[in-house]
Write an enzyme that holds these catalytic residues in place. Structure first.
Site, PDB file in Angstrom:
ATOM      1  N   GLU A  54       0.791  -1.224  -0.078  1.00  0.00           N
ATOM      2  CA  GLU A  54       0.067  -0.244   0.144  1.00  0.00           C
ATOM      3  C   GLU A  54       1.022   1.225   0.005  1.00  0.00           C
ATOM      4  O   GLU A  54       0.705   2.165  -0.838  1.00  0.00           O
ATOM      5  CB  GLU A  54      -0.779   0.137   1.104  1.00  0.00           C
ATOM      6  CG  GLU A  54      -1.825  -1.224   1.399  1.00  0.00           C
ATOM      7  CD  GLU A  54      -1.016  -2.188   2.292  1.00  0.00           C
ATOM      8  OE1 GLU A  54      -0.024  -2.707   1.938  1.00  0.00           O
ATOM      9  OE2 GLU A  54      -1.623  -2.639   3.109  1.00  0.00           O
ATOM     10  N   GLU A 285      13.029 -32.885   0.202  1.00  0.00           N
ATOM     11  CA  GLU A 285      13.475 -33.571  -1.034  1.00  0.00           C
ATOM     12  C   GLU A 285      14.239 -34.952  -0.626  1.00  0.00           C
ATOM     13  O   GLU A 285      15.474 -34.473  -0.516  1.00  0.00           O
ATOM     14  CB  GLU A 285      14.270 -32.465  -2.020  1.00  0.00           C
ATOM     15  CG  GLU A 285      13.575 -31.375  -2.570  1.00  0.00           C
ATOM     16  CD  GLU A 285      14.410 -30.848  -3.629  1.00  0.00           C
ATOM     17  OE1 GLU A 285      14.678 -31.533  -4.509  1.00  0.00           O
ATOM     18  OE2 GLU A 285      14.762 -29.775  -3.401  1.00  0.00           O
TER      19      GLU A 285
HETATM   20  C1  AOF Z   1       4.034  -6.832   4.500  1.00  0.00           C
HETATM   21  N1  AOF Z   1       3.894  -6.553   3.520  1.00  0.00           N
HETATM   22  O1  AOF Z   1       2.717  -5.262   1.811  1.00  0.00           O
HETATM   23  C2  AOF Z   1       1.753  -5.749   4.021  1.00  0.00           C
HETATM   24  C3  AOF Z   1       2.097  -6.366   5.252  1.00  0.00           C
HETATM   25  O2  AOF Z   1       7.188  -5.661  10.126  1.00  0.00           O
HETATM   26  P1  AOF Z   1       6.505  -4.938   9.270  1.00  0.00           P
HETATM   27  O3  AOF Z   1       6.396  -3.484   9.556  1.00  0.00           O
HETATM   28  O4  AOF Z   1       7.150  -5.055   7.775  1.00  0.00           O
HETATM   29  O5  AOF Z   1       5.024  -5.619   9.429  1.00  0.00           O
HETATM   30  C4  AOF Z   1       4.985  -6.945   8.818  1.00  0.00           C
HETATM   31  C5  AOF Z   1       3.372  -7.365   8.871  1.00  0.00           C
HETATM   32  O6  AOF Z   1       2.701  -6.276   8.149  1.00  0.00           O
HETATM   33  C6  AOF Z   1       3.005  -8.536   8.502  1.00  0.00           C
HETATM   34  O7  AOF Z   1       3.408  -9.475   9.271  1.00  0.00           O
HETATM   35  C7  AOF Z   1       1.482  -8.358   8.069  1.00  0.00           C
HETATM   36  O8  AOF Z   1       0.775  -8.542   9.082  1.00  0.00           O
HETATM   37  C8  AOF Z   1       1.330  -6.890   7.806  1.00  0.00           C
HETATM   38  N2  AOF Z   1       1.090  -6.379   6.385  1.00  0.00           N
HETATM   39  N3  AOF Z   1       3.038  -6.940   5.426  1.00  0.00           N
HETATM   40  O9  AOF Z   1       5.470  -7.482   4.898  1.00  0.00           O
HETATM   41  C9  AOF Z   1       2.760  -5.971   3.246  1.00  0.00           C
HETATM   42  N4  AOF Z   1       0.471  -5.318   3.881  1.00  0.00           N
HETATM   43 ZN    ZN Z   2       1.313  -2.155   6.235  1.00  0.00          ZN
END
Ligand code: AOF
Ligand code: ZN
Length: 351
Positions: A54, A285
């Protein structure tokens, strides 16, 4: 087609650009549409630690006020390695958010949607929920079960054999199939094999993380598999004679003492350890015996079938050591998809 399914499919496509790079995070893609339903920006999560999908889409130039944002996972509301996407979505004046699935991560789990709703944003979803869950099946299992996702690959003749009685297996499947295996490996955090496979075939198995099950510490460091990557060797707790020597030689090799039952390493113990080490998914594997032991634990099976027939009862089967008298006792899998590689066919099943 229902509303927003086309855009959600595009999100899934974008998300897949991150294959092999995002673990332990999910693969996420995002599309922003204006009021005339034209796509004005796209983004995806490139790698763990980098911007979420996003944010990637919203930080591109443009005025996104009144736009609709489509994303395959509920936007996050927490401070992790990056700030909350929900805040940026509100700040940029997005009018509606279409999401594919709720985030199973307890840090988010509905709180992202709540935050957006409270800010007056119209929330639509889940859209194509099954497809979105499938895309992030590893992440989904990690958060809902707190376990490592287990996939298993095998390559057999039509009569289910992985080698002749003497152990000859080169090659059952075509080069095209074997190249596909190299691609499949990239989806997983680690690959796992046994000492018997190493001794029989001496494979290199290029990967950043390799797991070796070697109950009696029979493999020495001259085998190809030890040439690179982080290596985890699981061995039986009653064998530690050669250990000190091996450990002092190679700091990149971790040796893990493992309980065994009936001369077999305890697979549940190994899988718990892998999760603890941050290995979120593994591709097994190996030969029939280890495959048989792993069968109760697998989430997904990749079965390559070559149009060859051994017709020999003593050739080695792909799953060994299971006693099944009745069809009602057998392991049942679900068909997921299939693909053709020259004369071979790959069938993917899930549990
Ligand atoms: C992602 N990519 O595009 C979205 C995620 O440690 P952070 O800040 O990268 O947060 C990771 C968490 O954010 C992930 O476990 C999920 O719950 C949420 N969404 N994460 O890596 C993304 N939209
Ligand atoms: Zn996010």
């Amino acid at each position: 087609m229902k509303q927003f399914e086309k855009e959600m499919r595009k999100c899934i496509k974008l998300a897949q650009k991150g294959i092999g790079m995002t673990s332990p995070n999910p693969m996420v893609g995002c599309v922003i549409m204006n009021s005339a339903n034209e796509i004005v920006s796209t983004g995806y999560h490139r790698a763990c630690g980098l911007a979420h999908a996003e944010r990637d889409a919203l930080l591109k130039s443009g005025d996104f006020r009144g736009c609709t944002l489509v994303v395959n996972l509920e936007p996050c509301s927490h401070y992790g390695k990056t700030p909350p996407c929900a805040d940026l979505i509100i700040e940029k004046g997005i009018k509606a958010v279409v999401y594919g699935m709720k985030d199973p991560n307890p840090k988010v789990a509905g709180k992202g949607i709540r935050k957006l709703k409270d800010a007056g944003i119209n929330i639509i979803g889940p859209v194509l929920e099954e497809e979105c869950k499938k895309l992030n099946e590893v992440f989904y299992k990690n958060h809902t079960q707190r376990k490592t996702f287990v996939a298993l690959k095998t390559a057999t003749t039509i009569d289910g054999k992985i080698s002749t009685k003497s152990g000859d297996s080169k090659w059952i499947t075509s080069e095209k199939s074997r190249n596909e295996v190299k691609k499949i490996r990239k989806f997983y955090d680690a690959i796992l094999t046994s000492s018997s496979t190493i001794i029989a075939d001496n494979p290199s198995m290029l990967h950043k993380n390799k797991i070796i099950l070697d109950r009696e510490l029979k493999t020495d460091l001259d085998f190809n598999i030890y040439k690179n990557g982080n290596i985890y060797v699981f061995y039986s707790e009653d064998k530690n004679n050669t250990l000190e020597l091996k450990q002092s030689k190679r700091p990149d090799i971790k040796y893990i003492k493992t309980p065994s039952d009936d001369k077999k390493l305890n697979i549940s113990f190994i899988l718990k350890k892998l999760y603890h080490f941050g290995i979120m998914s593994v591709l097994v594997e190996s030969g029939g015996s280890l495959n048989g032991s792993f069968l109760p634990h697998i989430d997904k099976l990749y079965h390559f079938i070559a149009p060859k027939i051994l017709g020999d009862n003593s050739g080695k089967s792909c799953f060994d050591g299971l006693i099944t008298d009745k069809i009602s006792q057998c392991t049942n899998l679900k068909f997921e998809s299939s693909k053709i590689f020259g004369d071979d066919i790959l069938v993917i099943y899930s549990k």
